[in-house]
Design an enzyme around this catalytic site. Structure first.
Site, mmCIF file in Angstrom:
data_model
loop_
_atom_site.group_PDB
_atom_site.id
_atom_site.type_symbol
_atom_site.label_atom_id
_atom_site.label_comp_id
_atom_site.label_asym_id
_atom_site.label_seq_id
_atom_site.Cartn_x
_atom_site.Cartn_y
_atom_site.Cartn_z
ATOM 1 N N ASP A 94 0.836 -1.213 0.000
ATOM 2 C CA ASP A 94 0.000 0.000 0.000
ATOM 3 C C ASP A 94 0.868 1.259 0.000
ATOM 4 O OD1 ASP A 94 0.873 -0.545 2.616
ATOM 5 O OD2 ASP A 94 -1.008 0.071 3.557
ATOM 6 N N ASP A 115 -1.235 8.084 5.452
ATOM 7 C CA ASP A 115 -2.386 7.184 5.312
ATOM 8 C C ASP A 115 -2.854 6.771 6.709
ATOM 9 O OD1 ASP A 115 -4.156 5.087 4.995
ATOM 10 O OD2 ASP A 115 -3.053 4.154 3.353
HETATM 11 N N1 LIG Z 1 -16.928 1.383 9.216
HETATM 12 C C1 LIG Z 1 -15.688 1.407 9.689
HETATM 13 N N2 LIG Z 1 -15.104 0.266 10.139
HETATM 14 C C2 LIG Z 1 -13.838 0.259 10.593
HETATM 15 N N3 LIG Z 1 -13.072 1.371 10.658
HETATM 16 C C3 LIG Z 1 -13.598 2.540 10.243
HETATM 17 C C4 LIG Z 1 -14.911 2.607 9.719
HETATM 18 N N4 LIG Z 1 -15.139 3.894 9.359
HETATM 19 C C5 LIG Z 1 -14.019 4.581 9.635
HETATM 20 N N5 LIG Z 1 -13.094 3.781 10.193
HETATM 21 C C6 LIG Z 1 -11.751 4.226 10.611
HETATM 22 O O1 LIG Z 1 -10.869 3.811 9.600
HETATM 23 C C7 LIG Z 1 -9.634 3.374 10.140
HETATM 24 C C8 LIG Z 1 -9.190 2.204 9.280
HETATM 25 O O2 LIG Z 1 -8.982 2.752 7.983
HETATM 26 P P1 LIG Z 1 -8.882 1.918 6.664
HETATM 27 O O3 LIG Z 1 -8.345 2.869 5.645
HETATM 28 O O4 LIG Z 1 -10.147 1.233 6.372
HETATM 29 O O5 LIG Z 1 -7.778 0.856 7.105
HETATM 30 P P2 LIG Z 1 -7.015 -0.234 6.264
HETATM 31 O O6 LIG Z 1 -6.668 0.380 4.931
HETATM 32 O O7 LIG Z 1 -5.839 -0.499 7.106
HETATM 33 O O8 LIG Z 1 -7.939 -1.407 6.118
HETATM 34 C C9 LIG Z 1 -9.871 3.045 11.618
HETATM 35 O O9 LIG Z 1 -8.881 3.682 12.407
HETATM 36 C C10 LIG Z 1 -11.252 3.615 11.917
HETATM 37 O O10 LIG Z 1 -11.224 4.646 12.901
HETATM 38 C C1 LIG Z 2 2.314 -0.543 7.785
HETATM 39 C C2 LIG Z 2 1.171 -1.358 7.193
HETATM 40 C C3 LIG Z 2 0.773 -2.447 8.188
HETATM 41 C C4 LIG Z 2 -0.017 -0.404 6.982
HETATM 42 O O1 LIG Z 2 -1.179 -1.136 6.688
HETATM 43 P P1 LIG Z 2 -2.658 -0.497 6.729
HETATM 44 O O2 LIG Z 2 -2.745 0.410 7.892
HETATM 45 O O3 LIG Z 2 -2.793 0.324 5.466
HETATM 46 O O4 LIG Z 2 -3.614 -1.642 6.750
HETATM 47 C C5 LIG Z 2 1.590 -1.961 5.800
HETATM 48 O O5 LIG Z 2 2.048 -0.965 4.962
HETATM 49 C C6 LIG Z 2 2.654 -3.026 5.973
HETATM 50 O O6 LIG Z 2 2.355 -4.171 6.244
HETATM 51 N N1 LIG Z 2 3.941 -2.635 5.824
HETATM 52 C C7 LIG Z 2 5.071 -3.516 5.948
HETATM 53 C C8 LIG Z 2 6.221 -2.857 6.652
HETATM 54 C C9 LIG Z 2 6.832 -1.674 5.921
HETATM 55 O O7 LIG Z 2 6.156 -0.960 5.176
HETATM 56 O O8 LIG Z 2 8.039 -1.447 6.083
HETATM 57 K K LIG Z 3 -2.065 2.903 6.517
#
Ligand SMILES: Nc1ncnc2c1ncn2[C@@H]1O[C@H](COP(=O)(O)OP(=O)(O)O)[C@@H](O)[C@H]1O
Ligand SMILES: CC(C)(COP(=O)(O)O)[C@@H](O)C(=O)NCCC(=O)O
Ligand SMILES: [K+]
Length: 239
Positions: A94, A115
């Site tokens: 990502d 992010d």
């Molecule tokens: N419906 C939801 N379910 C879970 N997390 C949510 C939701 N809406 C907003 N969030 C927020 O989004 C964050 C997770 O972001 P997201 O971009 O979905 O994560 P990832 O890319 O890691 O899956 C959490 O910290 C939470 O506060």
């Molecule tokens: C840091 C993360 C866990 C973030 O994941 P996310 O919050 O987007 O779900 C992902 O980018 C990851 O697994 N990174 C590996 C370690 C690194 O980027 O060095």
């Molecule tokens: K992230």
């Protein structure tokens, strides 16, 4: 049309793009994701898919008709930047996609991509398209969960705006610690970045974008779909 799939550690996001224009978008639970994909396949003329994942979700089990070209982004994918990360094989996919999106959408700038998802990641790509890395810290929801999981007495709270910095109860102290902690952290990283760079762009994305953007001191470009858009740009770049 292009189907874009971003599998994060908390949520799966999918979107349909016509070139760089987002036409439709869904956030899926793991068990529903195939249904959502089938809906898109039925209702849009999808000819290709680009997918990136950082979670243990078994995306190889997802089904796509054979006529559809499926591109999986991985650590060996061609990227529009030079990678100076010391451990490129363990760099989050990502984060690579975000860096690619920043380079393709904001040419010749010093870029900081933040992010705010499960984790908060910070990624820096300079105006010469060199990627250096950044930082990883726990996201908002993760901080609430960690306080509850690793103590005997702290309750699990849902994200809420703290009324003041000095919390005068257990709940208000937790909200202040989590939310103000994240805001001070992000503002701190941004200040450090601005002090060291001219000609810059700062992008905020992830599930907590909207909650955080209005609370930050700095002016930033807030776009919760930036990772999906970056995948669409990366697809056109690799094609
Ligand atoms: N419906 C939801 N379910 C879970 N997390 C949510 C939701 N809406 C907003 N969030 C927020 O989004 C964050 C997770 O972001 P997201 O971009 O979905 O994560 P990832 O890319 O890691 O899956 C959490 O910290 C939470 O506060
Ligand atoms: C840091 C993360 C866990 C973030 O994941 P996310 O919050 O987007 O779900 C992902 O980018 C990851 O697994 N990174 C590996 C370690 C690194 O980027 O060095
Ligand atoms: K992230």
């Amino acid at each position: 049309m292009l189907l874009v799939i971003d599998i994060g550690n908390t949520r799966i996001k999918a979107a349909v793009f016509e070139q760089y224009t987002l036409l439709d978008f869904v956030v899926s639970e793991r068990i529903e994701v195939q249904n959502d994909i089938d809906f898109f396949l039925k209702n849009f003329k999808i000819d290709s898919v680009i997918l990136s994942s950082v979670s243990n979700f078994e995306y190889k089990k997802l089904f796509f008709p054979e006529s559809i070209k499926v591109v999986i982004v991985d650590n060996s994918s061609k990227m529009p930047f030079s990678n100076f990360y010391k451990t490129p094989k363990t760099l989050g996919i990502d984060r690579m996609v975000l860096a690619a999106g920043a380079v393709l959408q904001f040419p010749k700038k010093n870029r900081l991509v933040i992010d705010a998802g499960t984790c908060i990641t910070y990624d820096f790509i300079d105006e010469n398209d060199n990627y250096f890395g950044g930082a990883i810290s726990p996201g908002l929801k993760l901080r609430y969960e960690a306080l509850n999981n690793y103590t005997a007495n702290l309750p699990l709270l849902r994200l809420e705006s703290p009324e003041k910095v000095i919390g005068n109860s257990t709940n208000s102290a937790i909200h202040s610690g989590v939310v103000n902690g994240v805001i001070y952290e992000i503002d701190g990283f941004i200040t450090n970045f601005i002090n060291q760079n001219k000609n810059f762009t700062i992008i905020l994305t992830g599930g907590d974008t909207d909650f955080l953007a209005k609370r930050l001191k700095s002016t930033i470009f807030a776009n919760s779909n930036f990772l999906l858009e970056s995948l669409a740009h990366l697809y056109q770049y690799t094609k």
